[in-house]
Design a protein around this motif. Structure first.
Motif, PDB file in Angstrom:
ATOM      1  N   THR A  71     -38.394 -39.280 -15.321  1.00 42.64           N
ATOM      2  CA  THR A  71     -38.863 -38.473 -16.323  1.00 42.64           C
ATOM      3  C   THR A  71     -39.465 -37.460 -16.205  1.00 42.64           C
ATOM      4  O   THR A  71     -40.431 -36.926 -14.688  1.00 42.64           O
ATOM      5  CB  THR A  71     -39.270 -39.318 -17.573  1.00 42.64           C
ATOM      6  N   ILE A  94     -41.988 -44.254 -16.312  1.00 44.64           N
ATOM      7  CA  ILE A  94     -41.664 -43.205 -16.336  1.00 44.64           C
ATOM      8  C   ILE A  94     -40.726 -42.109 -15.151  1.00 44.64           C
ATOM      9  O   ILE A  94     -40.413 -41.099 -14.927  1.00 44.64           O
ATOM     10  CB  ILE A  94     -43.253 -41.784 -15.909  1.00 44.64           C
ATOM     11  N   ASN A 130     -45.465 -42.836 -23.066  1.00 42.94           N
ATOM     12  CA  ASN A 130     -44.861 -43.052 -23.526  1.00 42.94           C
ATOM     13  C   ASN A 130     -45.366 -43.951 -24.893  1.00 42.94           C
ATOM     14  O   ASN A 130     -45.539 -44.870 -24.717  1.00 42.94           O
ATOM     15  CB  ASN A 130     -44.239 -45.063 -22.607  1.00 42.94           C
ATOM     16  N   LEU A 132     -41.011 -33.629 -11.381  1.00 41.59           N
ATOM     17  CA  LEU A 132     -39.864 -35.259 -11.800  1.00 41.59           C
ATOM     18  C   LEU A 132     -40.318 -36.535 -11.578  1.00 41.59           C
ATOM     19  O   LEU A 132     -40.709 -36.173 -10.438  1.00 41.59           O
ATOM     20  CB  LEU A 132     -38.448 -34.465 -11.355  1.00 41.59           C
TER      21      LEU A 132
END
Length: 69
Positions: A44, A41, A9, A50
């Motif tokens: 994502t 997160i 990010n 994942l």
């Protein structure tokens, strides 16, 4: 457990893979200049995994995200 560099990010940080009683996770260092958005997160893919759940911990007075996959 060699740390790897990653961009989360917009924050340059490091992570390593780890495991605890809950399961395997990425241990992501939270830089001192990071805002709350660094932990956004879930859902994502980070480091090829994942992310389904996050938690937080302190190690030697440093903040980390536990990103479970």
């Amino acid at each position: 457990m060699d740390p790897k560099q990653i961009l989360i990010n917009g924050y340059k940080t490091n992570f390593s893979e780890s495991k605890d009683a809950i399961g395997p996770h990425l241990l992501i260092y939270i830089p001192s200049n990071a805002d709350k958005d660094i932990s956004n997160i879930c859902g994502t893919i980070v480091g090829g995994h994942l992310i389904t759940q996050i938690d937080y911990c302190f190690i030697d007075k440093n903040r980390f995200i536990k990103a479970y996959y």
